[in-house]
Design an enzyme around this catalytic site. Structure first.
Site, short mmCIF file in Angstrom:
data_model
loop_
_atom_site.label_atom_id
_atom_site.label_comp_id
_atom_site.label_asym_id
_atom_site.label_seq_id
_atom_site.Cartn_x
_atom_site.Cartn_y
_atom_site.Cartn_z
CB CYS A 186 18.78 8.97 25.28
SG CYS A 186 18.03 7.96 26.52
NE ARG A 220 21.16 9.27 19.91
CZ ARG A 220 22.37 8.79 19.71
NH1 ARG A 220 22.83 8.65 18.50
NH2 ARG A 220 23.12 8.44 20.73
CD1 TRP A 255 14.99 2.63 23.24
CD2 TRP A 255 16.49 2.14 24.83
NE1 TRP A 255 15.10 1.26 23.32
CE2 TRP A 255 16.00 0.93 24.28
CE3 TRP A 255 17.43 2.07 25.84
CZ2 TRP A 255 16.45 -0.32 24.70
CZ3 TRP A 255 17.87 0.83 26.27
CH2 TRP A 255 17.38 -0.35 25.70
CG ASN A 258 22.78 9.10 25.11
OD1 ASN A 258 23.47 9.25 24.12
ND2 ASN A 258 22.31 7.93 25.44
N GLY A 259 22.85 7.80 28.46
CA GLY A 259 23.85 6.87 29.02
C GLY A 259 23.29 6.19 30.25
CD GLU A 305 20.31 -7.98 8.62
OE1 GLU A 305 20.71 -8.39 9.72
OE2 GLU A 305 19.89 -6.82 8.45
CE LYS A 325 16.88 -5.27 9.63
NZ LYS A 325 18.30 -5.26 9.70
CD GLU A 384 15.75 -5.00 13.54
OE1 GLU A 384 16.27 -4.07 14.16
OE2 GLU A 384 16.07 -5.28 12.37
CG HIS A 406 20.71 -31.43 13.26
ND1 HIS A 406 21.16 -32.69 13.52
CD2 HIS A 406 21.23 -31.08 12.06
CE1 HIS A 406 21.95 -33.09 12.52
NE2 HIS A 406 22.00 -32.12 11.62
CE LYS A 439 20.29 3.32 12.28
NZ LYS A 439 19.99 2.06 11.57
C1 F6R Z 1 19.19 -4.25 13.32
C2 F6R Z 1 20.04 -3.23 13.85
C3 F6R Z 1 20.86 -3.56 15.04
C4 F6R Z 1 22.28 -2.98 14.87
C5 F6R Z 1 23.09 -3.19 16.15
C6 F6R Z 1 24.51 -2.72 16.00
O1 F6R Z 1 18.44 -3.79 12.25
O2 F6R Z 1 20.07 -2.13 13.39
O3 F6R Z 1 20.92 -4.93 15.25
O4 F6R Z 1 22.88 -3.60 13.78
O5 F6R Z 1 22.48 -2.51 17.20
O6 F6R Z 1 24.56 -1.35 15.74
P1 F6R Z 1 25.84 -0.68 15.11
O7 F6R Z 1 26.04 -1.27 13.76
O8 F6R Z 1 25.51 0.77 15.08
O9 F6R Z 1 26.98 -1.00 16.02
#
Ligand code: F6R
Length: 611
Positions: A2, A27, A73, A99-100, A484, A488, A491, A507, A606
């Site tokens: 949010c 967000r 969100w 937000n929360g 990672e 990516k 996502e 395994h 985000k």
């Molecule tokens: C993946 C991504 C998330 C963040 C996670 C932690 O692309 O962006 O997995 O890495 O939500 O967020 P931060 O780093 O802001 O604590």
């Protein structure tokens, strides 16, 4: 999770709020809405993106000099018009954005339902709003007073901003656990979840702290605690340019941020690394070098991509500093009563500095006497303020929801910290230390070089875009890179992908391999090269399609793999800084090839400010 924006001042509020919402859309993008207060309180809300809201209000009365806006969100209640913020109180006299999460909303709602309060949405926000209104009506008090009383009953996290119909000259806001920045202009104030909606108007900001209330008029900002005592606002200057939050000629923020990495890595090293003198300058580390170098144990807490950076840091810290390291998901760590000794060092890694689980994990550890070191990107964020010490990653604003440049910046900072501690402890041979410093210095140029093969990666993404699943494998320092890369792809392209240590494949995951499964190997030159070559052969023997990220000049894997992505030669410890980038590009181009919105993948936000 949010985004909130609010404005009070001489300008028209709606355009300021709308622009701010567009900046904060990363967000959350389930719905958007504004409340504008002129003589009337006008509320417009729409499920979906901010652009949808913008379209839906064409021709409506948008005139006002005070207003609040929200991009959602969803937590409580599905994405829909009626669950969109701002919410109106039962009487219609108050409007609120939030937000929360209000954890005890069910209990509060029960109390209000018994008193006959109607509810029009499924949200916890409307419950809190009606609760505030109920207290105000019952106590015949000001909104500020009612808010103070109400918040004492609230369990959960919030930033809220309220408009009251009869007081168009005042905004009231409060914060606990979610971020709130107030921009101070000339006779005007701007409120937002982060500084991006504010910087084009003013660089003077106040970060509101937990349990603080803000009473905001055009030319007055009063901060108070819940005990009604005034607090002097601490005004800071933003070190952020508008260009940093614009697309700058790219179609997508994610692509722009991938291509920014030569600069962000350079910025992260600037002023810290001096290869000539063999020194690393980091005040946050230097001032606590005893504590860090004498730590019996380091615990790294983080989530998602930041957790992957933590895994690489574990390998580096153990190898260079000979300190035992554990890497924990913040969400698990906070709930499982971990053993923490005074003297333990916690490294919290977070791009946003606002991830709810990471915040609580480090607050718990701090209470038990641990020393908290934050590795954070967003300056002034909650984690940077809770930490005893820290180092910023200086990657600049990361707007694409999927983390890219923040990850490589985290790796750089973590490598610098490890090398600085190792040098202090004499736990690393001097020639190795010097070689790693030189390698680090060469990384920005090497990233530039590898980005020249972006078109080749775009073609590969096109070739594999119809895959249903993908497997990512790596060993040693390359294993977290495989994790990672898989994250990516999931996502951004919604292709199911798994990351595994390459040797674990036998395994279980090898059962998935057939001629339709792309297997992406992170196979840059390192101590395990021969072993990973064997793993590639095992996949080829089962007709899997091998795509390998390799070091330049690797004839062996070039001969084996179906497709390759090449990166310049570097040390195995700095290799993740290069090998992750083709995988970021691959995911981004693949999402683009599928026609997806790579900056705003479905269901994601985000900054995860709820647990
Ligand atoms: C993946 C991504 C998330 C963040 C996670 C932690 O692309 O962006 O997995 O890495 O939500 O967020 P931060 O780093 O802001 O604590």
């Amino acid at each position: 999770m949010c985004g909130i924006v609010a404005y009070i001042g001489p300008r028209e509020a709606y355009p300021v709020i709308l622009k701010g919402l567009k900046r904060l859309e990363y967000r959350g993008y389930d719905s958007a809405g504004v409340a504008l207060l002129d003589r009337e309180l006008k509320v417009y809300r729409k499920q979906g993106r901010v652009a949808g809201l913008e379209e839906s209000v064409i021709g409506k009365d948008l005139h006002a000099h005070a207003g609040i806006g929200h991009t959602r969100w969803a937590t409580h209640g599905e994405p829909s018009d009626r669950n969109a913020h701002p919410h109106l109180s039962a009487s219609g006299r108050l409007a609120m954005i939030h937000n929360g999460i209000i954890e005890n909303y069910a209990q509060l709602k029960n109390e209000l339902v018994k008193k006959g309060y109607p509810f029009k949405s499924d949200t916890d926000t409307e419950v809190l709003l009606n609760f505030i209104e109920y207290i105000q009506d019952n106590n015949h008090c000001s909104l500020e007073e009612a808010l103070r009383i109400a918040l004492k009953r609230v369990v959960g996290a919030y930033v809220i901003v309220l408009l009251e119909k009869d007081h168009p000259d005042t905004l009231i806001a409060a914060r606990k656990g979610s971020p709130l920045v107030i921009g101070i202009g000339k006779g005007e104030h701007f409120l937002a979840s982060d500084a991006s909606p504010i910087i084009e108007y003013t660089k003077e900001v106040v970060y509101v702290n937990d349990y603080e209330l803000a009473i905001i008029k055009c030319d007055e900002l009063i901060l108070k605690n819940l005990g009604n005592e005034k607090i002097t606002p601490y005004i800071q200057k933003l070190d952020l340019e508008l260009t940093a939050i614009e697309k700058g000629g790219y179609d997508h923020f994610m692509l722009k941020e991938i291509f920014e990495q030569p600069d962000t890595v350079f910025d992260c090293l600037r002023g810290r690394l001096d290869v000539g003198k063999g020194t690393i300058t980091m005040a946050g580390v230097q001032n606590h070098l005893d504590k860090l170098s004498q730590a019996k144990r380091i615990i790294i807490v983080a989530c998602g991509t930041s957790w992957h950076a933590g895994l690489i840091a574990e390998y580096v810290l153990e190898e260079c500093c000979r300190i035992p390291v554990e890497v924990e998901y913040a969400s698990e760590f906070r709930y499982r009563n971990p053993v923490i000794h005074p003297g333990d060092v916690i490294i919290a890694i977070s791009q946003s500095g606002e991830t709810a689980d990471t915040i609580v994990a480090i607050e718990n550890a701090k209470e038990q006497g641990a020393f908290i070191f934050g590795v954070v990107n967003v300056v002034g964020s909650s984690i940077s303020r809770i930490s005893h010490a820290g180092a910023y990653t200086h990657a600049g604003p990361e707007i694409g929801v999927a983390s890219t440049k923040a990850f490589t910046a985290q790796l750089v900072v973590l490598l610098l910290i490890a090398l600085k501690i190792a040098f202090e402890k004499r736990s690393i041979p001097e020639d190795r230390y010097m070689k790693l410093l030189a390698e680090l210095q060469s990384i920005p140029e090497k990233i530039k070089e590898l980005l020249r093969s972006a078109d080749h990666i775009r073609n590969l993404a096109e070739k594999y875009k119809d895959a249903r699943d993908a497997l990512y494998l790596g060993r040693g320092y390359s294993f977290p890179v495989a994790l990672e890369g898989a994250l990516k792809l999931k996502e951004i392209s919604y292709i199911h992908a798994e990351g595994y240590p390459a040797a674990e494949m036998k395994h279980g995951p090898i059962a998935l391999v057939d001629e339709n499964l792309p297997v992406l190997f992170v196979a840059t030159r390192d101590a395990y090269h021969e072993k990973i070559v064997s793993n590639i052969q095992e996949i080829k023997a089962r007709k899997g399609k091998v795509v390998a990220v390799i070091s330049e000049g690797d004839e062996i894997i070039t001969g084996l793999a179906d497709d390759i992505m090449m990166v310049p030669v570097t040390d195995e410890m700095t290799a993740p800084l290069l090998s992750v980038i083709p995988l970021q590009l691959f995911a981004c181009y693949l999402g683009m090839a599928k026609g997806l919105d790579v900056d705003k993948p479905r269901n994601l936000a985000k900054s995860v400010t709820v647990e």
